[in-house]
Design a protein around this motif. Sequence first.
Motif, PDB file in Angstrom:
ATOM      1  N   PRO A  47       0.844  -1.198   0.000  1.00  0.00           N
ATOM      2  CA  PRO A  47       0.000   0.000   0.000  1.00  0.00           C
ATOM      3  C   PRO A  47       0.881   1.252   0.000  1.00  0.00           C
ATOM      4  CG  PRO A  47      -0.822  -1.584   1.585  1.00  0.00           C
ATOM      5  CD  PRO A  47       0.508  -2.098   1.107  1.00  0.00           C
ATOM      6  N   CYS A  48       0.457   2.277  -0.680  1.00  0.00           N
ATOM      7  CA  CYS A  48       1.232   3.506  -0.853  1.00  0.00           C
ATOM      8  C   CYS A  48       0.954   4.473   0.302  1.00  0.00           C
ATOM      9  CB  CYS A  48       0.889   4.158  -2.193  1.00  0.00           C
ATOM     10  SG  CYS A  48       1.857   5.626  -2.555  1.00  0.00           S
ATOM     11  N   CYS A  49       1.750   4.378   1.362  1.00  0.00           N
ATOM     12  CA  CYS A  49       1.544   5.221   2.550  1.00  0.00           C
ATOM     13  C   CYS A  49       1.756   6.699   2.272  1.00  0.00           C
ATOM     14  CB  CYS A  49       2.500   4.809   3.657  1.00  0.00           C
ATOM     15  SG  CYS A  49       2.167   3.201   4.320  1.00  0.00           S
ATOM     16  N   ARG A  51       1.342   8.292  -0.444  1.00  0.00           N
ATOM     17  CA  ARG A  51       0.366   8.763  -1.427  1.00  0.00           C
ATOM     18  C   ARG A  51       1.023   9.571  -2.551  1.00  0.00           C
ATOM     19  NH1 ARG A  51      -4.755   7.462   0.673  1.00  0.00           N
ATOM     20  NH2 ARG A  51      -4.670   7.067   2.884  1.00  0.00           N
ATOM     21  N   ASP A  54       0.087   6.899  -5.532  1.00  0.00           N
ATOM     22  CA  ASP A  54      -1.357   6.692  -5.572  1.00  0.00           C
ATOM     23  C   ASP A  54      -2.005   7.543  -4.473  1.00  0.00           C
ATOM     24  OD1 ASP A  54      -3.992   5.831  -5.368  1.00  0.00           O
ATOM     25  OD2 ASP A  54      -3.501   3.731  -5.672  1.00  0.00           O
ATOM     26  N   PRO A  55      -2.678   8.631  -4.852  1.00  0.00           N
ATOM     27  CA  PRO A  55      -3.288   9.517  -3.858  1.00  0.00           C
ATOM     28  C   PRO A  55      -4.306   8.825  -2.953  1.00  0.00           C
ATOM     29  CG  PRO A  55      -3.417  10.482  -6.052  1.00  0.00           C
ATOM     30  CD  PRO A  55      -2.892   9.085  -6.203  1.00  0.00           C
ATOM     31  N   ASP A  56      -4.858   7.708  -3.397  1.00  0.00           N
ATOM     32  CA  ASP A  56      -5.837   6.978  -2.600  1.00  0.00           C
ATOM     33  C   ASP A  56      -5.195   5.945  -1.668  1.00  0.00           C
ATOM     34  OD1 ASP A  56      -7.972   8.378  -3.759  1.00  0.00           O
ATOM     35  OD2 ASP A  56      -8.000   6.986  -5.476  1.00  0.00           O
ATOM     36  N   GLY A  57      -3.870   5.820  -1.729  1.00  0.00           N
ATOM     37  CA  GLY A  57      -3.175   4.861  -0.876  1.00  0.00           C
ATOM     38  C   GLY A  57      -3.305   3.428  -1.319  1.00  0.00           C
ATOM     39  N   GLY A  58      -3.576   3.214  -2.593  1.00  0.00           N
ATOM     40  CA  GLY A  58      -3.715   1.855  -3.124  1.00  0.00           C
ATOM     41  C   GLY A  58      -2.398   1.099  -3.156  1.00  0.00           C
TER      42      GLY A  58
END
Length: 111
Positions: A47-49, A51, A54-58
């Motif tokens: 997950p992309c902490c 952001r 990925d701005p949504d943290g995907g």
Amino acid sequence: MIRQASITGPGELVRRRILRELEGRSRYRYVQPEVRWQDDGWQISSPCCSRNVDPDGGVIDIARLEHPEPDVWRLYARDHAAGRWIWQASAARVEELLALVVDDAHRVFWP
């Protein structure tokens, strides 16, 4: 002389070794990375902490490890803007490459 066994193909033992090394990472410490066999290599996603990607943290791709021949491991980082893997280093032991992913002072793998 005792020689360490080499694991050259997909298998749970290699995946667990990668996950164990990732426990010591300095970035994205509070998320659980995924390690899976894909297209003849081990792919690390998380997950992309931050952001930043990925701005949504995907979930984003972090690193890729390939073992194309005995005594050679290759490490790649994901260029998210270009949508491709970029070679970073090669080594005889996977642990040497995982140290680069774990430390990642320049945010090459964990953006």
